[in-house]
Motif scaffolding. Structure first.
Motif, short mmCIF file in Angstrom:
data_model
loop_
_atom_site.label_atom_id
_atom_site.label_comp_id
_atom_site.label_asym_id
_atom_site.label_seq_id
_atom_site.Cartn_x
_atom_site.Cartn_y
_atom_site.Cartn_z
N VAL A 108 -5.81 -4.45 -1.87
CA VAL A 108 -5.15 -3.16 -1.99
C VAL A 108 -5.67 -2.53 -3.28
CG1 VAL A 108 -2.97 -1.92 -2.28
CG2 VAL A 108 -3.08 -3.94 -0.79
N PHE A 109 -6.26 -1.35 -3.18
CA PHE A 109 -6.85 -0.71 -4.35
C PHE A 109 -5.77 0.09 -5.09
CE2 PHE A 109 -9.62 2.44 -6.53
CZ PHE A 109 -10.40 1.55 -7.24
N ASN A 110 -4.92 -0.64 -5.78
CA ASN A 110 -3.80 -0.02 -6.51
C ASN A 110 -4.19 0.26 -7.97
OD1 ASN A 110 -3.93 -2.70 -7.19
ND2 ASN A 110 -1.78 -3.16 -6.78
N HIS A 111 -5.28 0.97 -8.11
CA HIS A 111 -5.83 1.33 -9.42
C HIS A 111 -4.79 2.12 -10.22
CE1 HIS A 111 -8.60 2.98 -12.39
NE2 HIS A 111 -9.59 2.26 -11.89
N PRO A 150 -5.44 3.13 -1.09
CA PRO A 150 -6.49 2.68 -0.18
C PRO A 150 -6.49 1.16 -0.05
CG PRO A 150 -7.37 4.01 -2.00
CD PRO A 150 -5.97 3.67 -2.35
N VAL A 151 -7.08 0.68 1.02
CA VAL A 151 -7.29 -0.76 1.19
C VAL A 151 -8.77 -1.01 1.41
CG1 VAL A 151 -4.97 -1.32 1.98
CG2 VAL A 151 -6.69 -0.62 3.66
N PHE A 170 1.41 -1.27 5.42
CA PHE A 170 1.07 -0.72 6.73
C PHE A 170 -0.44 -0.53 6.88
CE2 PHE A 170 5.39 1.62 7.51
CZ PHE A 170 5.99 0.39 7.73
N ASP A 171 -1.15 -0.35 5.77
CA ASP A 171 -2.59 -0.07 5.79
C ASP A 171 -3.35 -1.39 5.76
OD1 ASP A 171 -2.37 3.00 5.25
OD2 ASP A 171 -1.12 2.03 3.73
N GLN A 172 -4.16 -1.64 6.79
CA GLN A 172 -4.78 -2.95 6.95
C GLN A 172 -6.13 -2.86 7.65
OE1 GLN A 172 -1.80 -5.69 8.89
NE2 GLN A 172 -0.45 -3.94 8.56
N SER A 211 0.81 -1.22 0.00
CA SER A 211 0.00 0.00 0.00
C SER A 211 0.85 1.27 0.00
CB SER A 211 -0.94 0.01 1.21
OG SER A 211 -0.21 -0.02 2.43
N THR A 212 2.13 1.15 0.35
CA THR A 212 3.01 2.31 0.35
C THR A 212 4.45 1.80 0.22
OG1 THR A 212 3.53 4.40 1.49
CG2 THR A 212 3.28 2.44 2.88
N PHE A 213 5.38 2.73 0.06
CA PHE A 213 6.78 2.35 -0.18
C PHE A 213 7.70 3.29 0.59
CE2 PHE A 213 4.40 0.68 -3.66
CZ PHE A 213 5.05 -0.47 -4.04
N HIS A 214 8.83 2.75 0.99
CA HIS A 214 9.88 3.55 1.62
C HIS A 214 11.19 3.20 0.93
CE1 HIS A 214 11.95 5.89 4.65
NE2 HIS A 214 12.74 4.87 4.92
N PHE A 215 11.69 4.13 0.13
CA PHE A 215 12.84 3.86 -0.74
C PHE A 215 12.52 2.63 -1.59
CE2 PHE A 215 14.77 6.34 2.76
CZ PHE A 215 15.26 7.39 2.00
N HIS A 216 13.29 1.55 -1.46
CA HIS A 216 13.07 0.38 -2.30
C HIS A 216 12.12 -0.65 -1.68
CE1 HIS A 216 16.12 1.74 -5.08
NE2 HIS A 216 17.00 1.84 -4.09
#
Length: 307
Positions: A264-267, A299-300, A241-243, A231-236
């Protein structure tokens, strides 16, 4: 049901006297145009979720909400058809961002709402306290004659070599104990939020069982994380975290809402246009640089079937 970390949703900053003056939002150039652009983008995310699943979300948990004003402005956007009411309380968070809950007033009856505040002692020898966390929002609802309790969380971050881990553990344990009481009273419980932990981290695994070893929560996002759904990224690093965590009630055969799936709504429309960041959320800011996107989180979603 849906949860969305909307990345620093603040009202427009007033004009500053000097370009280096600090702003209430902490964002550079946060004006009316950029604010309204973000509001419309978030509203369209809700609409795209409805297109994808055939129904608008009944409940939407939100984090990084600065005030009730932004929720007033968001819920009045025409595309949302005046569908949602909201619950929000100001917390003592040092950045001024809180959690909130939108609910479809035609489907959800709110019975009770309150913020749960956590205070942490600075020093054992000093009678002072500091709260640098967002409150946990607790909302008791009635849906289809069943009581469902929602806890919307945005737990302390992992910054500075994870100095906040003890705070996250304490908050989660407190909420687990409260959830155990509610489930024992035959009330269902849903936790949603930005946990700043992945589903396989120890503190979240502990949420699945009571201290006595009885089943308490199901975390469907463990399987998504195993399948590298982020749901998100930190560097690589890809992060989930979203649940949502749902109490065991939602798998009981006689319960009116049956848990089905999590997503995970990765539209594609919510994703970065930059090939370098393909498959990542199209964020509003990168540092101080304005990009004009939606959020740095996807979003999740959790789906339920009504019996």
């Amino acid at each position: 049901m849906m949860f969305y970390n909307v990345e620093n949703l603040f009202p427009p900053d007033p004009p500053s006297l000097h370009k280096f003056d600090p702003t209430p939002s902490g964002l550079r150039g946060w004006n009316n145009y950029r604010y309204n652009n973000k509001l419309f983008k978030i509203a369209y995310v809700f609409d795209w979720v409805a297109e994808a699943y055939g129904v608008h979300p009944m409940i939407i948990g939100l984090s990084e909400i600065s005030s009730s004003k932004v929720l007033d402005d968001l819920t009045q956007i025409e595309i949302l058809e005046n569908r949602y009411d909201y619950i929000h309380f100001n917390s003592l968070d040092e950045r001024g961002v809180d959690t909130a809950l939108l609910f479809d007033r035609s489907k959800v009856e709110v019975l009770h709402a309150e913020p749960i505040t956590f205070l942490f002692e600075i020093d054992d020898n000093v009678d002072e306290y500091i709260d640098t966390t967002r409150d946990v929002l607790w909302v008791k609802t009635k849906i289809n004659s069943k009581i469902i309790n929602y806890f919307v969380l945005h737990l302390p971050s992992k910054r500075k070599h994870d100095v906040n881990k003890a705070k996250r553990d304490y908050i989660l344990n407190s909420i687990k104990n409260k959830a155990d009481e509610l489930v024992s009273e035959k009330e269902a419980v849903i936790l949603c939020g930005d946990f700043n932990e992945n589903p396989n981290d120890e503190s979240l695994l502990k949420m699945e069982k009571t201290d006595e070893g009885n089943d308490l929560f199901i975390n469907p996002f463990k399987e998504l994380f195993h399948r590298k759904q982020f749901s998100t990224f930190h560097f690589h690093d890809g992060l989930l975290f979203d649940q949502f965590l749902v109490s065991k009630n939602f798998t009981d055969s006689d319960f009116q809402l049956q848990f089905q799936e999590a997503h995970v709504f990765n539209h594609q429309k919510l994703s970065s246009w930059d090939r370098k960041f393909q498959g990542r959320p199209f964020r509003t800011y990168a540092g101080t640089r304005y990009l004009g996107g939606y959020s740095d989180h996807y979003p999740v979603i959790t789906e339920f079937r009504k019996k």
